[in-house]
Scaffold this motif. Structure first.
Motif, PDB file in Angstrom:
ATOM      1  N   ILE A  43       0.858  -1.177   0.000  1.00 46.94           N
ATOM      2  CA  ILE A  43       0.000   0.000   0.000  1.00 46.94           C
ATOM      3  C   ILE A  43       0.895   1.228   0.000  1.00 46.94           C
ATOM      4  O   ILE A  43       1.752   1.386   0.880  1.00 46.94           O
ATOM      5  N   GLY A  44       0.729   2.107  -0.981  1.00 49.59           N
ATOM      6  CA  GLY A  44       1.556   3.308  -1.075  1.00 49.59           C
ATOM      7  C   GLY A  44       0.711   4.552  -1.283  1.00 49.59           C
ATOM      8  O   GLY A  44      -0.201   4.553  -2.123  1.00 49.59           O
ATOM      9  N   ALA A  45       1.015   5.601  -0.557  1.00 56.82           N
ATOM     10  CA  ALA A  45       0.216   6.825  -0.653  1.00 56.82           C
ATOM     11  C   ALA A  45       0.433   7.561  -1.965  1.00 56.82           C
ATOM     12  O   ALA A  45      -0.478   8.219  -2.473  1.00 56.82           O
ATOM     13  N   GLU A  46       1.634   7.472  -2.532  1.00 57.41           N
ATOM     14  CA  GLU A  46       1.915   8.160  -3.791  1.00 57.41           C
ATOM     15  C   GLU A  46       1.483   7.304  -4.974  1.00 57.41           C
ATOM     16  O   GLU A  46       1.540   6.066  -4.923  1.00 57.41           O
ATOM     17  N   LEU A  47       1.094   7.977  -6.046  1.00 59.05           N
ATOM     18  CA  LEU A  47       0.719   7.255  -7.261  1.00 59.05           C
ATOM     19  C   LEU A  47       1.930   6.759  -8.041  1.00 59.05           C
ATOM     20  O   LEU A  47       1.821   5.841  -8.852  1.00 59.05           O
ATOM     21  N   LEU A  48       3.079   7.361  -7.800  1.00 59.91           N
ATOM     22  CA  LEU A  48       4.281   6.999  -8.534  1.00 59.91           C
ATOM     23  C   LEU A  48       4.888   5.701  -8.022  1.00 59.91           C
ATOM     24  O   LEU A  48       4.761   5.365  -6.839  1.00 59.91           O
ATOM     25  N   ALA A  49       5.573   4.989  -8.909  1.00 59.91           N
ATOM     26  CA  ALA A  49       6.349   3.828  -8.500  1.00 59.91           C
ATOM     27  C   ALA A  49       7.486   4.290  -7.594  1.00 59.91           C
ATOM     28  O   ALA A  49       7.838   5.481  -7.584  1.00 59.91           O
ATOM     29  N   PRO A  50       8.075   3.397  -6.810  1.00 61.74           N
ATOM     30  CA  PRO A  50       9.145   3.808  -5.881  1.00 61.74           C
ATOM     31  C   PRO A  50      10.292   4.536  -6.587  1.00 61.74           C
ATOM     32  O   PRO A  50      10.784   4.084  -7.615  1.00 61.74           O
ATOM     33  N   TYR A  51      10.704   5.663  -6.004  1.00 63.63           N
ATOM     34  CA  TYR A  51      11.810   6.443  -6.558  1.00 63.63           C
ATOM     35  C   TYR A  51      12.723   6.883  -5.420  1.00 63.63           C
ATOM     36  O   TYR A  51      12.364   6.828  -4.243  1.00 63.63           O
ATOM     37  N   ASP A  52      13.921   7.320  -5.779  1.00 64.31           N
ATOM     38  CA  ASP A  52      14.928   7.711  -4.807  1.00 64.31           C
ATOM     39  C   ASP A  52      14.733   9.176  -4.418  1.00 64.31           C
ATOM     40  O   ASP A  52      14.564  10.032  -5.293  1.00 64.31           O
ATOM     41  N   ARG A  53      14.783   9.481  -3.127  1.00 64.10           N
ATOM     42  CA  ARG A  53      14.536  10.851  -2.673  1.00 64.10           C
ATOM     43  C   ARG A  53      15.772  11.748  -2.631  1.00 64.10           C
ATOM     44  O   ARG A  53      15.642  12.959  -2.858  1.00 64.10           O
ATOM     45  N   PRO A  54      16.980  11.253  -2.308  1.00 61.75           N
ATOM     46  CA  PRO A  54      18.128  12.170  -2.267  1.00 61.75           C
ATOM     47  C   PRO A  54      18.325  13.014  -3.518  1.00 61.75           C
ATOM     48  O   PRO A  54      18.677  14.198  -3.405  1.00 61.75           O
ATOM     49  N   PRO A  55      18.104  12.501  -4.729  1.00 60.51           N
ATOM     50  CA  PRO A  55      18.280  13.358  -5.903  1.00 60.51           C
ATOM     51  C   PRO A  55      17.318  14.544  -5.969  1.00 60.51           C
ATOM     52  O   PRO A  55      17.578  15.498  -6.712  1.00 60.51           O
ATOM     53  N   LEU A  56      16.222  14.497  -5.200  1.00 58.00           N
ATOM     54  CA  LEU A  56      15.279  15.611  -5.234  1.00 58.00           C
ATOM     55  C   LEU A  56      15.953  16.907  -4.813  1.00 58.00           C
ATOM     56  O   LEU A  56      15.635  17.983  -5.338  1.00 58.00           O
ATOM     57  N   SER A  57      16.893  16.830  -3.871  1.00 62.13           N
ATOM     58  CA  SER A  57      17.614  18.031  -3.448  1.00 62.13           C
ATOM     59  C   SER A  57      18.995  18.107  -4.100  1.00 62.13           C
ATOM     60  O   SER A  57      19.384  19.154  -4.622  1.00 62.13           O
ATOM     61  N   LYS A  58      19.719  16.997  -4.086  1.00 57.70           N
ATOM     62  CA  LYS A  58      21.090  17.016  -4.610  1.00 57.70           C
ATOM     63  C   LYS A  58      21.130  17.309  -6.110  1.00 57.70           C
ATOM     64  O   LYS A  58      22.090  17.889  -6.620  1.00 57.70           O
ATOM     65  N   HIS A  59      20.100  16.867  -6.829  1.00 53.37           N
ATOM     66  CA  HIS A  59      20.047  17.056  -8.284  1.00 53.37           C
ATOM     67  C   HIS A  59      18.714  17.697  -8.680  1.00 53.37           C
ATOM     68  O   HIS A  59      18.106  17.317  -9.681  1.00 53.37           O
ATOM     69  N   LEU A  60      18.324  18.677  -7.893  1.00 55.86           N
ATOM     70  CA  LEU A  60      17.029  19.319  -8.109  1.00 55.86           C
ATOM     71  C   LEU A  60      16.864  19.847  -9.525  1.00 55.86           C
ATOM     72  O   LEU A  60      15.793  19.692 -10.138  1.00 55.86           O
ATOM     73  N   LEU A  61      17.915  20.465 -10.075  1.00 61.86           N
ATOM     74  CA  LEU A  61      17.787  21.148 -11.358  1.00 61.86           C
ATOM     75  C   LEU A  61      18.336  20.363 -12.543  1.00 61.86           C
ATOM     76  O   LEU A  61      17.958  20.645 -13.678  1.00 61.86           O
ATOM     77  N   ASP A  62      19.205  19.393 -12.303  1.00 57.31           N
ATOM     78  CA  ASP A  62      19.775  18.669 -13.444  1.00 57.31           C
ATOM     79  C   ASP A  62      19.169  17.286 -13.653  1.00 57.31           C
ATOM     80  O   ASP A  62      19.523  16.595 -14.604  1.00 57.31           O
ATOM     81  N   ARG A  63      18.260  16.851 -12.761  1.00 54.09           N
ATOM     82  CA  ARG A  63      17.551  15.584 -12.959  1.00 54.09           C
ATOM     83  C   ARG A  63      16.067  15.815 -12.706  1.00 54.09           C
ATOM     84  O   ARG A  63      15.535  15.479 -11.643  1.00 54.09           O
ATOM     85  N   PRO A  64      15.361  16.379 -13.687  1.00 57.84           N
ATOM     86  CA  PRO A  64      13.955  16.705 -13.451  1.00 57.84           C
ATOM     87  C   PRO A  64      13.045  15.493 -13.322  1.00 57.84           C
ATOM     88  O   PRO A  64      12.001  15.574 -12.663  1.00 57.84           O
ATOM     89  N   ALA A  65      13.421  14.358 -13.908  1.00 56.37           N
ATOM     90  CA  ALA A  65      12.584  13.163 -13.813  1.00 56.37           C
ATOM     91  C   ALA A  65      12.939  12.384 -12.554  1.00 56.37           C
ATOM     92  O   ALA A  65      14.088  12.413 -12.096  1.00 56.37           O
ATOM     93  N   PRO A  66      11.983  11.673 -11.956  1.00 54.36           N
ATOM     94  CA  PRO A  66      12.292  10.862 -10.777  1.00 54.36           C
ATOM     95  C   PRO A  66      13.372   9.822 -11.085  1.00 54.36           C
ATOM     96  O   PRO A  66      13.451   9.290 -12.187  1.00 54.36           O
TER      97      PRO A  66
END
Length: 417
Positions: A43-66
């Protein structure tokens, strides 16, 4: 009636996993890798398949896709489950003597056992509705849309996430100011003295840092500080921490004041049912080596599920005691920390952050007061010390290290043990 740790618990034939992030995905992988052939429901609250969270900040601008975990880890965890329910929120839990029932906003799921991996949510203080947060992929999309060259960003909080975003945004031509209520960046996890060693990085990269001051008000066009100053902004990022997403557990299991679930070395609730495990951000684990270890870091979500699943399937198994590990990339510097410092620990510097040694990195070591017992190691741009620290924290107890040798950056850290 809840089962106690002394109840004989037979291996489950069905498991429900609540949480679609790294901890949940790793739980699915561990179940199948350890030979579980029963029914597994995710059971997962997000609709997206599992993705890695550290790149959300470390690569905020150069990796726009999950960054999909299936690609990062080489395993499609969702394919290992018999049933996957994404975009579904857990809202309650019933724990029986030999079973569990997870209540959701789309019906209920019953199973022999539960692994709670529901993660955390960002803190947004009351009245800060005009601030954005960064925790999930949609948050990154929203923040990314606001950060154009020449835009003005105010980051509230100079912790791990705040520092990472500030550096990434400044490198992209955004005018960045950071506000930190504590005396120095990273003062919470590292202490003010060590955190202060990172403060010069901000000015070196064109970021204005304001420490020791609180935010009085967040507006659509900036923030008002408690000392009367106003910082104009096109975007305000609230990076002031996260809290375990455990509201759905509250009526079934006792939670700590910060809403974490206290678990033993095998990730079972202390004094509670053995057919329930909690991993990742939701758990505060008791470690024989480090005491109480909070969740909230990537490495815990990566490695904890394997230990939790082993104890669930084999109650007699001896749990592995992984050392806490944190990594961060800030303003071109690589930080890695093993262990867990105490607030009254003695501090030993290995190299000088403000001197010529700073060009080749530096390391901080924390020792229990007046002893040779090493509690934590922070390495900044010294990869050899990272490897040594990893090996030091593999024994049953805290390593004993010669302080004088450890303080000499010319002596390999492993030789000081």
């Amino acid at each position: 009636m809840l089962s106690s740790p002394r109840d004989p618990v037979s291996p489950p034939r069905s498991v429900v996993v609540v949480g679609g992030g790294l901890a949940g995905a790793q739980t699915l992988t561990a179940l199948r890798a350890q030979g579980f052939d029963g029914r597994v429901t995710l059971i997962g609250a997000e609709l997206l398949a599992p993705y890695d969270r550290p790149p959300l900040s470390k690569h905020l601008l150069d990796r726009p896709a999950p960054t999909w975990l299936a690609d990062e880890l080489g395993v499609d965890a969702l394919a290992l489950a018999d049933e996957v329910r994404l975009g579904v929120n857990a809202v309650g839990l019933r724990v029986g003597a030999r079973d569990v029932e997870v209540l959701t906003d789309d019906g209920s799921v019953s199973a022999d056992a539960l692994v709670a991996a529901s993660g955390s949510h960002p803190v947004r203080p009351r009245g800060w509705d005009d601030a954005v947060t960064l925790h999930a992929a949609p948050d990154a999309d929203r923040l990314r849309s606001l950060l154009r060259p020449g835009a003005r960003l105010v980051v509230v909080g100079a912790g791990w996430i705040g520092a990472e975003v500030a550096g990434v945004a400044a490198a992209a031509g955004v005018h960045v100011q950071v506000v930190e209520a504590l005396p120095a960046p990273l003062a919470g996890p590292l202490g003010a003295a060590v955190g202060a060693a990172t403060a010069p990085w901000y000015a070196e990269h064109g970021v204005e840092l304001h420490t020791g001051v609180q935010v009085a008000r967040v507006r659509t066009d900036g923030v008002d500080l408690a000392d009367g100053r106003t910082l104009p902004a096109d975007a305000v990022l609230a990076a002031v921490g996260a809290r375990p997403s455990t509201g759905w557990l509250a009526d079934a299991l006792p939670l700590e004041p910060d809403r974490a679930l206290l678990v033993d070395a095998a990730f079972a609730p202390e004094g509670g049912p053995r057919h329930v495990r909690a991993v990742g951000d939701v758990a505060r684990r008791r470690s024989a080596r480090h005491g109480l270890v909070p969740g909230g870091h990537w490495d815990g979500a990566l490695r904890g599920p394997e230990v939790a699943v082993r104890g669930l399937l084999d109650p007699g198994a001896t749990p592995e005691d992984h050392a806490p590990y944190v990594f961060s990339t800030q303003f071109g510097h690589e930080l890695a920390m093993y262990g867990q410092r105490g607030h009254d620990d003695d501090l030993v510097l290995r190299g000088d952050p403000a001197g010529s040694d700073g060009a080749t990195g530096w390391t901080v070591l924390w020792f229990r007061r007046g002893s040779s017992e090493l509690t934590a190691v922070l390495s900044v741009d010294r990869p050899r010390d990272v490897g040594a620290a990893r090996r030091l924290f593999t024994g049953a107890g805290l390593p004993r290290v010669d302080r004088a040798q450890a303080a000499d950056p010319a002596i390999p850290l492993r030789s000081a043990a």
